[in-house]
Design an enzyme around this catalytic site. Structure first.
Site, short mmCIF file in Angstrom:
data_model
loop_
_atom_site.label_atom_id
_atom_site.label_comp_id
_atom_site.label_asym_id
_atom_site.label_seq_id
_atom_site.Cartn_x
_atom_site.Cartn_y
_atom_site.Cartn_z
N GLY A 152 0.80 -1.21 0.00
CA GLY A 152 0.00 0.00 0.00
C GLY A 152 0.83 1.26 0.00
CG ASP B 298 1.18 -2.70 10.75
OD1 ASP B 298 0.23 -3.42 11.13
OD2 ASP B 298 1.56 -2.65 9.57
#
Length: 543
Positions: free
Chosen positions: A236, A350
């Site tokens: 992404g 994350d």
């Protein structure tokens, strides 16, 4: 002004003076067209004189065009000369040059096809067409669409010219009646069209290969001192390439993000922040950032150390759950990386298996590297502007911490502890703490459901103490978890093990499994934005 400041300004000036790929290609297109058409004009004059003096042109059949054959051949040098003159008059824009190029080469192709239709009646002009298309593809840096247009013109104009000549000129029709009739004419047209289609297709492939090569070379030149070699992965936030420093020849992984892909400003800002936060961390178990830059066509990049090995996602998928001794060995290293980050006021947000990479460094195998601080946040500071919009949560659903889902403003390093508990669960069992059909169900489980003990899922014998450590990491309330990475590391060190994992065992494991652990074709060997089945997401919080 000191030396470092002068150097910084010099580099900025150099990058600022650089042109984009399309600007550079436009300049090259104009130069090449001027050169190619000028040389073509001179060659046309030479050929015209050669045939006019030494060789007599003899058509296959006498037609109304026979007296005008010399004038038709005049179109070659006339067209090329006029095109050269037009291009020399001024600096045309890219689209204008493409139009001039298409018209010029199309006239050359159509003249060759017309001559074939009315003079060389039983000869396909394969040599002349291939010469024009191949030279054009090799010299003129047009895009694939432009070359395909020329190839289509050559392919379709041939049968059209042959049919029009057959129907409109009695002498040509009589020639075919005497040389096989309609069947032979049809065979000739179909065969010639096929030959020209093949030649046109080959010229398009040549153009595509050269166009891609020019773009790759341009990107390599624009990314500072790093020469890109191959793509390792994409996600992404951009792509990661294997690269080498042009002077030191040091293997490097370069991560890039292109603004031309219409990424919003928040993505760009997060990318720049990832560099800033990652570069500030110096722990050996954190990925090392070498360099950072930005080009005038809004390509952002940074260079990081090139690693060979596997991330925990791939390793467990390929070889199954890991033994408790090895899990503890790896987790303690990750705790060291997170401990330094938290001490500097940075949380990762994350942590997941694909962001923990096992490699070898200095002869030490199973050396863990924590990757991708692209969602990192400085503790105690609100994200500025568009970086983290109000009402948004970030991360990967399988490893969301409950407080990040519920919208608490006091997210701290204990969220990373929760994520790391999920990673430990994955390493021990091959399953995440919660496995559901949809991301929403997983998110709700993080808030409401209790995870299953790893020992109840795994076939590997897991010490009860390690079970308790994993569950404590996965506690819903931050206050019920380990309060720091150092505290978690100490708890892991206290787990009673008959034979702790050693450097020698790690080396033996990698030696034994090297053929299987070696990435297959197309699989990254260095950290990239992992192409995993579950993407990182940005989700709206409930009001």
């Amino acid at each position: 002004m000191d030396v470092l400041e002068r150097l910084r300004r010099s580099v900025s000036t150099t990058l600022g003076a650089a042109t984009s790929f399309h600007e550079e290609l436009g300049e090259l297109l104009l130069q090449r067209c001027r050169l190619a058409f000028g040389i073509g004009f001179l060659i046309g004059i030479a050929v015209y004189l050669f045939y006019g003096i030494f060789v007599e042109i003899r058509p296959a059949a006498e037609t109304i065009f026979t007296p005008h054959v010399a004038k038709i051949y005049d179109l070659y040098p006339l067209t090329l000369g006029l095109a050269t003159l037009v291009l020399l008059l001024r600096s045309w824009g890219t689209q204008a040059v493409l139009f001039i190029d298409y018209v010029t080469v199309s006239i050359i192709l159509l003249v060759s096809l017309f001559i074939a239709a009315v003079y060389d009646l039983n000869e396909v002009p394969a040599f002349a067409i291939s010469l024009a298309l191949f030279i054009h593809a090799a010299i003129i840096p047009v895009n694939v669409g432009s070359q395909a247009g020329l190839a289509g013109t050559a392919t379709l104009a041939y049968p059209a010219a042959m049919v029009v000549a057959y129907l409109g000129v009695p002498e040509i029709r009589q020639f075919w009646v005497q040389n096989g009739g309609v069947e032979e004419f049809r065979r000739m047209v179909l065969e010639g069209t096929f030959y020209l289609a093949v030649l046109g297709g080959v010229s398009v492939l040549i153009t595509k290969a050269l166009y891609n090569m020019r773009r790759s070379l341009h990107e390599a030149r624009r990314l500072g001192s790093y020469v890109l070699e191959k793509e390792l992965g994409r996600g992404g936030m951009g792509q990661v390439y294997a690269a080498q420093h042009a002077l030191m020849c040091r293997p490097t992984a370069v991560k890039v993000i292109h603004a031309e892909k219409e990424l919003d400003e928040s993505a760009v800002a997060r990318f720049e922040r990832e560099v800033r936060l990652s570069a500030a961390l110096t722990h050996p178990n954190t990925i090392t950032i070498y360099d950072y830059g930005r080009t005038t066509d809004n390509t952002f990049y940074y260079a990081m150390e090139y690693l060979e090995g596997l991330d925990l996602q791939s390793l467990v998928e390929r070889f199954g759950p890991m033994c408790p001794e090895r899990v503890i060995y790896v987790l303690q290293q990750v705790c060291g990386s997170l401990g330094e980050a938290h001490a500097r006021g940075v949380i990762h947000r994350d942590i997941k298996p694909s962001n923990i990479y096992l490699t070898q460094q200095g002869g030490i195998h199973d050396f863990a590297k924590v990757l991708d601080f692209g969602l990192a946040k400085e503790i105690g500071l609100d994200d500025p502007g568009t970086l983290t919009k109000s009402g948004m949560i970030f991360g990967t659903p399988t490893y969301f911490a409950p407080e990040s889902i519920e919208g608490g403003d006091k997210i701290d390093g204990r969220a990373d502890i929760y994520n790391l508990g999920g990673v430990a669960h994955w390493m021990l069992t091959g399953q995440p703490p919660f496995k559901r059909a949809t991301a929403l169900e997983v998110i709700l489980d993080h808030v409401r459901s209790e995870p299953t003990k790893p020992s109840e899922i795994s076939e590997i014998e897991i010490p009860p103490v390690l079970d308790d450590i994993v569950l404590k990491c996965l506690a819903k309330r931050p206050a019920d978890r380990f309060q720091s990475a150092a505290e978690l590391c100490a708890a892991l060190a206290s787990v009673p093990l008959a034979h702790p994992w050693t450097v020698e065992q790690a080396r033996e494991w990698w030696t034994l499994h090297e053929p299987e652990a070696r990435p297959s074709a197309g699989e990254p060997t260095s950290p990239a934005e992992p192409a995993v089945t579950e993407p990182r997401v940005d989700l709206p919080r409930s009001p």
